[in-house]
Write a protein that holds these residues in place. Structure first.
Motif, short mmCIF file in Angstrom:
data_model
loop_
_atom_site.label_atom_id
_atom_site.label_comp_id
_atom_site.label_asym_id
_atom_site.label_seq_id
_atom_site.Cartn_x
_atom_site.Cartn_y
_atom_site.Cartn_z
N MET A 1 -2.93 -19.08 13.84
CA MET A 1 -1.66 -19.67 14.28
C MET A 1 -1.90 -20.89 15.17
SD MET A 1 0.53 -17.92 12.70
CE MET A 1 2.16 -17.93 13.41
N GLU A 2 -2.88 -20.80 16.04
CA GLU A 2 -3.19 -21.93 16.91
C GLU A 2 -3.62 -23.14 16.09
OE1 GLU A 2 -6.42 -23.09 20.34
OE2 GLU A 2 -5.71 -21.01 20.28
N ARG A 3 -4.45 -22.89 15.08
CA ARG A 3 -4.91 -23.97 14.21
C ARG A 3 -3.73 -24.61 13.46
NH1 ARG A 3 -8.62 -21.33 11.69
NH2 ARG A 3 -7.44 -20.84 9.82
N LEU A 4 -2.74 -23.79 13.09
CA LEU A 4 -1.55 -24.29 12.40
C LEU A 4 -0.55 -24.94 13.36
CD1 LEU A 4 -0.87 -21.35 9.92
CD2 LEU A 4 -1.73 -23.63 9.35
N GLY A 5 -0.75 -24.73 14.65
CA GLY A 5 0.18 -25.29 15.63
C GLY A 5 1.47 -24.48 15.72
N ILE A 6 1.36 -23.16 15.53
CA ILE A 6 2.52 -22.29 15.55
C ILE A 6 2.36 -21.28 16.68
CG2 ILE A 6 3.84 -20.56 14.26
CD1 ILE A 6 2.74 -21.87 11.68
N ASP A 7 3.42 -21.07 17.42
CA ASP A 7 3.43 -20.06 18.47
C ASP A 7 3.47 -18.68 17.81
OD1 ASP A 7 3.87 -18.37 20.61
OD2 ASP A 7 5.67 -19.41 21.33
N PRO A 8 2.47 -17.82 18.06
CA PRO A 8 2.46 -16.50 17.44
C PRO A 8 3.71 -15.67 17.74
CG PRO A 8 0.34 -16.93 18.49
CD PRO A 8 1.27 -18.06 18.88
N ALA A 9 4.32 -15.90 18.88
CA ALA A 9 5.53 -15.15 19.24
C ALA A 9 6.67 -15.41 18.25
CB ALA A 9 5.97 -15.50 20.65
N VAL A 10 6.71 -16.58 17.65
CA VAL A 10 7.75 -16.91 16.67
C VAL A 10 7.59 -16.03 15.44
CG1 VAL A 10 8.65 -18.74 15.16
CG2 VAL A 10 7.96 -19.28 17.49
N ALA A 11 6.36 -15.88 14.97
CA ALA A 11 6.11 -15.04 13.80
C ALA A 11 6.37 -13.58 14.13
CB ALA A 11 4.67 -15.23 13.32
N GLU A 12 5.92 -13.14 15.30
CA GLU A 12 6.14 -11.75 15.68
C GLU A 12 7.62 -11.42 15.79
OE1 GLU A 12 3.74 -10.38 18.95
OE2 GLU A 12 1.97 -11.41 18.16
N LYS A 13 8.40 -12.36 16.31
CA LYS A 13 9.85 -12.13 16.40
C LYS A 13 10.47 -12.03 15.02
CE LYS A 13 14.02 -13.73 18.72
NZ LYS A 13 14.59 -14.72 19.64
N LYS A 14 10.00 -12.86 14.09
CA LYS A 14 10.49 -12.81 12.71
C LYS A 14 10.19 -11.44 12.09
CE LYS A 14 11.74 -13.86 8.56
NZ LYS A 14 12.93 -13.06 8.25
N PHE A 15 8.96 -10.97 12.28
CA PHE A 15 8.59 -9.66 11.75
C PHE A 15 9.37 -8.55 12.45
CE2 PHE A 15 4.58 -11.86 10.42
CZ PHE A 15 4.77 -11.70 9.05
N LEU A 16 9.61 -8.68 13.74
CA LEU A 16 10.39 -7.68 14.47
C LEU A 16 11.80 -7.59 13.88
CD1 LEU A 16 10.75 -5.66 16.79
CD2 LEU A 16 11.43 -7.60 18.23
N ALA A 17 12.41 -8.73 13.61
CA ALA A 17 13.75 -8.74 13.02
C ALA A 17 13.75 -8.02 11.68
CB ALA A 17 14.26 -10.17 12.85
N ASP A 18 12.73 -8.27 10.87
CA ASP A 18 12.65 -7.64 9.55
C ASP A 18 12.44 -6.13 9.66
OD1 ASP A 18 13.02 -10.11 8.39
OD2 ASP A 18 10.90 -10.44 7.96
N VAL A 19 11.57 -5.71 10.58
CA VAL A 19 11.31 -4.28 10.77
C VAL A 19 12.57 -3.57 11.26
CG1 VAL A 19 10.04 -2.59 12.18
CG2 VAL A 19 8.82 -4.51 11.13
N LEU A 20 13.22 -4.15 12.25
CA LEU A 20 14.44 -3.54 12.79
C LEU A 20 15.55 -3.49 11.75
CD1 LEU A 20 14.46 -5.06 16.38
CD2 LEU A 20 14.15 -2.65 15.78
N TRP A 21 15.68 -4.53 10.97
CA TRP A 21 16.72 -4.56 9.95
C TRP A 21 16.45 -3.52 8.86
CZ3 TRP A 21 21.48 -5.64 9.67
CH2 TRP A 21 22.12 -5.84 8.45
N ALA A 22 15.21 -3.45 8.41
CA ALA A 22 14.86 -2.46 7.38
C ALA A 22 15.12 -1.05 7.89
CB ALA A 22 13.39 -2.62 6.98
N SER A 23 14.78 -0.80 9.14
CA SER A 23 15.01 0.53 9.73
C SER A 23 16.50 0.81 9.88
CB SER A 23 14.33 0.62 11.08
OG SER A 23 12.94 0.47 10.92
N SER A 24 17.26 -0.20 10.22
CA SER A 24 18.70 -0.04 10.37
C SER A 24 19.33 0.30 9.02
CB SER A 24 19.30 -1.33 10.94
OG SER A 24 20.69 -1.21 11.12
N ILE A 25 18.94 -0.41 7.99
CA ILE A 25 19.47 -0.16 6.63
C ILE A 25 19.05 1.24 6.18
CG2 ILE A 25 19.31 -0.86 4.20
CD1 ILE A 25 20.98 -2.75 5.95
#
Length: 163
Positions: A133-157
């Motif tokens: 992620m550092e090499r790509l210039g992306i904050d890892p927290a952004v990806a983790e938040k995206k995955f968190l949203a997906d996990v929470l949504w799948a669990s909610s459904i």
């Protein structure tokens, strides 16, 4: 032995005042002469059920999308990318809010699962995902938040439609 006279005391006070004013002046000049690239204006671009989405959230998510998908960021695609990023941020905010309704204890396991998905997704050739992620210039927290949203949504459904 040296004895300070009244005149010497005034001179010391004047010198001290000069030094303090010079330091304050230097701090002000430095603060106001930063390049505009370093000065970033933060604003709220949307509010979803009381949760603000900031311009920084938008910029980081946009960067994440462009760099992980290979979408060409051109004048022709810019508006569509911006619309998609805003919609994704709104969707993720709703997904997280709904998923958190499952209970506080669930949040910890969802964060752990999101971290696992992050690691699986960005461990290229056995590399540390944070280094990728550092090499790509992306904050890892952004990806983790995206995955968190997906996990929470799948669990909610899954919770709602368990039958």
């Amino acid at each position: 032995m040296t004895i300070k006279t009244h005149n010497g005391l005034n001179h010391a006070k004047a010198t001290l005042s000069f030094i303090i004013m010079a330091i304050v002046g230097l701090a002000l000049v430095t603060a106001f002469s930063l390049p505009k690239a370093h000065a970033k204006k933060i604003s709220v671009i949307a509010v979803v059920d009381g949760t603000p989405i900031s311009s920084i959230d938008f910029d980081e998510r946009r960067n994440f999308l462009v760099k992980t998908t290979g979408i060409a960021d051109t004048e022709e695609t810019r508006e569509q990318i911006d619309n998609d990023v805003l919609q994704m941020l709104i969707d993720d905010t709703i997904k997280i809010a709904e998923g958190l309704k499952l209970g506080a204890g669930f949040e910890t396991s969802a964060k752990q699962r999101a971290k696992e998905l992050f690691t699986l997704s960005f461990s290229q050739n056995g590399e540390d995902p944070n280094e990728v992620m550092e090499r790509l210039g992306i904050d890892p927290a952004v990806a983790e938040k995206k995955f968190l949203a997906d996990v929470l949504w799948a669990s909610s459904i899954q919770s709602r439609f368990a039958r």
